[in-house]
Write a protein that holds these residues in place. Structure first.
Motif, mmCIF file in Angstrom:
data_model
loop_
_atom_site.group_PDB
_atom_site.id
_atom_site.type_symbol
_atom_site.label_atom_id
_atom_site.label_comp_id
_atom_site.label_asym_id
_atom_site.label_seq_id
_atom_site.Cartn_x
_atom_site.Cartn_y
_atom_site.Cartn_z
ATOM 1 N N LYS A 6 -21.304 -3.892 -0.716
ATOM 2 C CA LYS A 6 -19.994 -4.138 -1.624
ATOM 3 C C LYS A 6 -18.737 -4.382 -0.364
ATOM 4 O O LYS A 6 -18.646 -3.799 0.427
ATOM 5 N N LYS A 7 -18.091 -5.563 -0.957
ATOM 6 C CA LYS A 7 -16.787 -5.750 -0.116
ATOM 7 C C LYS A 7 -15.554 -5.256 -0.802
ATOM 8 O O LYS A 7 -15.524 -5.454 -2.102
ATOM 9 N N ILE A 8 -14.912 -4.614 0.000
ATOM 10 C CA ILE A 8 -13.408 -4.126 -0.605
ATOM 11 C C ILE A 8 -12.422 -4.627 0.197
ATOM 12 O O ILE A 8 -12.503 -5.099 1.591
ATOM 13 N N LEU A 9 -11.478 -4.808 -0.400
ATOM 14 C CA LEU A 9 -10.172 -5.351 0.026
ATOM 15 C C LEU A 9 -9.042 -4.383 -0.293
ATOM 16 O O LEU A 9 -8.859 -3.789 -1.154
ATOM 17 N N ILE A 10 -8.287 -4.118 0.789
ATOM 18 C CA ILE A 10 -7.304 -3.211 0.960
ATOM 19 C C ILE A 10 -6.047 -3.829 1.360
ATOM 20 O O ILE A 10 -5.863 -4.344 2.533
ATOM 21 N N THR A 11 -5.011 -3.865 0.369
ATOM 22 C CA THR A 11 -3.752 -4.324 0.973
ATOM 23 C C THR A 11 -2.986 -3.222 2.016
ATOM 24 O O THR A 11 -2.834 -2.351 1.456
ATOM 25 N N ALA A 13 -3.311 -2.369 4.985
ATOM 26 C CA ALA A 13 -4.355 -1.530 5.872
ATOM 27 C C ALA A 13 -3.960 -1.314 7.337
ATOM 28 O O ALA A 13 -4.723 -0.630 8.084
ATOM 29 N N SER A 14 -2.817 -1.709 7.792
ATOM 30 C CA SER A 14 -2.571 -1.711 9.236
ATOM 31 C C SER A 14 -1.920 -0.204 9.576
ATOM 32 O O SER A 14 -1.880 0.050 10.834
ATOM 33 N N ARG A 15 -1.606 0.346 8.499
ATOM 34 C CA ARG A 15 -0.935 1.750 8.716
ATOM 35 C C ARG A 15 -1.224 2.608 7.753
ATOM 36 O O ARG A 15 -1.579 2.292 6.666
ATOM 37 N N GLY A 16 -0.944 3.995 8.041
ATOM 38 C CA GLY A 16 -0.748 5.041 7.157
ATOM 39 C C GLY A 16 -1.957 4.993 5.962
ATOM 40 O O GLY A 16 -3.303 5.160 6.650
ATOM 41 N N ILE A 17 -1.645 5.455 4.941
ATOM 42 C CA ILE A 17 -2.981 5.600 3.934
ATOM 43 C C ILE A 17 -4.050 4.334 3.698
ATOM 44 O O ILE A 17 -5.055 4.428 3.797
ATOM 45 N N GLY A 18 -3.346 3.222 3.847
ATOM 46 C CA GLY A 18 -4.109 2.157 3.710
ATOM 47 C C GLY A 18 -5.467 2.091 4.909
ATOM 48 O O GLY A 18 -6.474 1.670 4.601
ATOM 49 N N LYS A 19 -4.667 2.308 6.096
ATOM 50 C CA LYS A 19 -5.488 2.293 7.309
ATOM 51 C C LYS A 19 -6.681 3.291 7.165
ATOM 52 O O LYS A 19 -7.843 3.165 7.397
ATOM 53 N N ILE A 31 -18.143 -3.611 3.366
ATOM 54 C CA ILE A 31 -17.458 -4.574 4.093
ATOM 55 C C ILE A 31 -16.179 -4.499 4.129
ATOM 56 O O ILE A 31 -15.766 -4.826 2.610
ATOM 57 N N VAL A 32 -15.304 -4.370 4.968
ATOM 58 C CA VAL A 32 -13.846 -4.168 4.570
ATOM 59 C C VAL A 32 -12.971 -5.144 5.127
ATOM 60 O O VAL A 32 -12.923 -5.598 6.239
ATOM 61 N N LEU A 33 -12.216 -5.572 4.067
ATOM 62 C CA LEU A 33 -11.281 -6.673 4.406
ATOM 63 C C LEU A 33 -9.726 -5.990 4.300
ATOM 64 O O LEU A 33 -9.453 -5.022 3.524
ATOM 65 N N GLY A 34 -8.677 -6.007 5.334
ATOM 66 C CA GLY A 34 -7.577 -5.267 5.266
ATOM 67 C C GLY A 34 -6.413 -6.202 5.654
ATOM 68 O O GLY A 34 -6.462 -7.324 6.227
ATOM 69 N N THR A 35 -5.248 -5.990 5.012
ATOM 70 C CA THR A 35 -4.137 -7.031 5.323
ATOM 71 C C THR A 35 -3.097 -6.251 5.952
ATOM 72 O O THR A 35 -2.886 -4.911 5.913
ATOM 73 N N SER A 36 -2.190 -7.034 6.855
ATOM 74 C CA SER A 36 -0.875 -6.654 7.420
ATOM 75 C C SER A 36 -0.105 -7.659 7.097
ATOM 76 O O SER A 36 -0.395 -8.937 6.920
ATOM 77 N N THR A 37 1.330 -7.444 7.534
ATOM 78 C CA THR A 37 2.450 -8.592 7.236
ATOM 79 C C THR A 37 2.297 -9.522 8.432
ATOM 80 O O THR A 37 2.859 -10.728 8.518
ATOM 81 N N ASP A 76 -16.646 -12.522 -3.285
ATOM 82 C CA ASP A 76 -17.518 -11.617 -3.474
ATOM 83 C C ASP A 76 -16.928 -10.086 -3.407
ATOM 84 O O ASP A 76 -17.679 -9.077 -3.397
ATOM 85 N N ILE A 77 -15.434 -10.092 -3.588
ATOM 86 C CA ILE A 77 -14.938 -8.852 -3.461
ATOM 87 C C ILE A 77 -15.126 -8.029 -4.515
ATOM 88 O O ILE A 77 -15.311 -8.764 -5.673
ATOM 89 N N GLU A 78 -15.542 -6.761 -4.703
ATOM 90 C CA GLU A 78 -15.772 -6.024 -5.742
ATOM 91 C C GLU A 78 -14.818 -4.946 -6.070
ATOM 92 O O GLU A 78 -14.700 -4.177 -7.080
ATOM 93 N N ILE A 79 -14.069 -4.517 -4.906
ATOM 94 C CA ILE A 79 -13.258 -3.555 -4.909
ATOM 95 C C ILE A 79 -12.052 -3.668 -4.303
ATOM 96 O O ILE A 79 -11.720 -4.558 -3.335
ATOM 97 N N LEU A 80 -10.938 -3.836 -5.223
ATOM 98 C CA LEU A 80 -9.631 -3.670 -4.798
ATOM 99 C C LEU A 80 -8.697 -2.665 -4.605
ATOM 100 O O LEU A 80 -8.464 -1.982 -5.688
ATOM 101 N N ILE A 81 -7.824 -2.300 -3.512
ATOM 102 C CA ILE A 81 -7.127 -1.148 -3.581
ATOM 103 C C ILE A 81 -5.663 -1.788 -3.079
ATOM 104 O O ILE A 81 -5.319 -2.378 -1.842
ATOM 105 N N ASN A 82 -4.828 -1.864 -4.327
ATOM 106 C CA ASN A 82 -3.600 -2.363 -3.963
ATOM 107 C C ASN A 82 -2.523 -1.061 -3.533
ATOM 108 O O ASN A 82 -2.354 -0.172 -4.355
ATOM 109 N N ASN A 83 -2.638 -1.294 -2.165
ATOM 110 C CA ASN A 83 -1.997 -0.090 -1.470
ATOM 111 C C ASN A 83 -0.511 -0.498 -0.801
ATOM 112 O O ASN A 83 0.342 0.387 -0.530
#
Ligand code: NDP
Length: 240
Positions: A6-11, A13-19, A31-37, A76-83
């Motif tokens: 499964k592919k997961i996207l976390i907004t 993710a560069s710091r704190g809880i998301g990281k 499989i992890v995708l993470g974002t930073s500004t 193919d993202i199946e999991i989204l964490i709006n963080n």
């Protein structure tokens, strides 16, 4: 277990809880995708084996480009964490339109815009998990945080509504509402205020990012498939 693919996207993710969610998810075989500004933040994620992407939820062009990239490369993202989150605290009488809008854009509008894109992928798979990180203040309100509490409360109502829309397609939508967790966000609180807050927490301490991410790791599994439309509080007893 199927989670390994499964592919997961976390907004945010560069710091704190998301990281912490990103690192734990990687450990658990996703499989992890993470974002930073920033590009720098995205590269930092790459160094940890997480696919780093740049996203500024306070910039409609950035969101547009990001959503296009998801459709092109990550449908193919199946999991989204709006963080991803920010605070712009002020009492209402002094709060500028900008402080109000920045928080609404990142927390509430951002959650809507990214969820809408990823939801289409989940609908095709007839399986999905959306977790929105809200806050105790969505329920209790908080002096100096009218913008933040209103946005987080809006996200919780959004989660319940979406849960009703997509439940029949195997997609669950939940909110996780942390109390005070030790991250850069709470680092801004002065010591006197921290002492006051600690007096109100039955467990007499702030929470740790890994205590939140552990809960999320459970909510994204198949085992949590009967939990939807809920706000799950994790706050050391601050609110009960
Ligand atoms: P941090 O401040 O530690 O990290 C915030 C994350 O959000 C960073 O990755 C940051 O990216 C990203 N971010 C900031 N601004 C934007 C933006 N405009 N667009 C996209 N991403 C952005 O926060 P926490 O880990 O403490 O908080 C995570 C979530 O938990 C938030 O939604 C917060 O509201 C919520 N929460 C936190 C609590 C706490 O006590 N810490 C309590 C209750 C809820 P970058 O590194 O590039 O700046």
């Amino acid at each position: 277990m199927s989670k390994e693919k499964k592919k997961i996207l976390i907004t945010g993710a560069s710091r704190g809880i998301g990281k912490d969610i990103a690192l734990k998810s990687k450990e658990n075989g996703y499989i992890v995708l993470g974002t930073s500004t920033s590009e720098e933040g995205a590269q930092g994620l790459e160094k940890k084996g997480i696919h780093g992407l740049v996203l500024n939820l306070n910039d409609s062009k950035s969101i547009e480009g990001f959503n296009d990239a998801l459709i092109k490369d990550h449908s193919d993202i199946e999991i989204l964490i709006n963080n991803a989150g920010i605070t712009r605290d002020n009492i209402v009488l002094r709060m500028s339109d900008e402080e109000w809008m920045d928080v609404l854009n990142v927390l509430l509008n951002g959650t809507f815009k990214i969820s809408k894109t990823v939801l289409k992928f989940m609908l095709k798979k007839r399986w999905g998990r959306i977790i929105n990180i809200t806050s105790t203040s969505a329920t209790t309100g908080n002096r100096g945080q009218a913008n933040y509490a209103a946005a987080k409360s809006g996200v919780e109502a959004f989660s319940r509504s979406l849960a009703k829309e997509v439940g029949s397609r195997g997609i669950t939508v939940n909110s996780v509402a942390p109390g005070y967790i030790e991250t850069d966000m709470t680092e801004q609180i002065n010591n006197k205020m921290k002492e006051e807050i600690l007096k109100q927490i039955p467990l007499s301490r702030f929470g740790r990012a890994e205590e939140v991410s552990q809960l999320i790791e459970f909510l994204i599994t198949d085992e949590a498939s009967y939990i939807t439309g809920q706000t799950i509080h994790i706050n050391g007893g601050l609110y009960m």
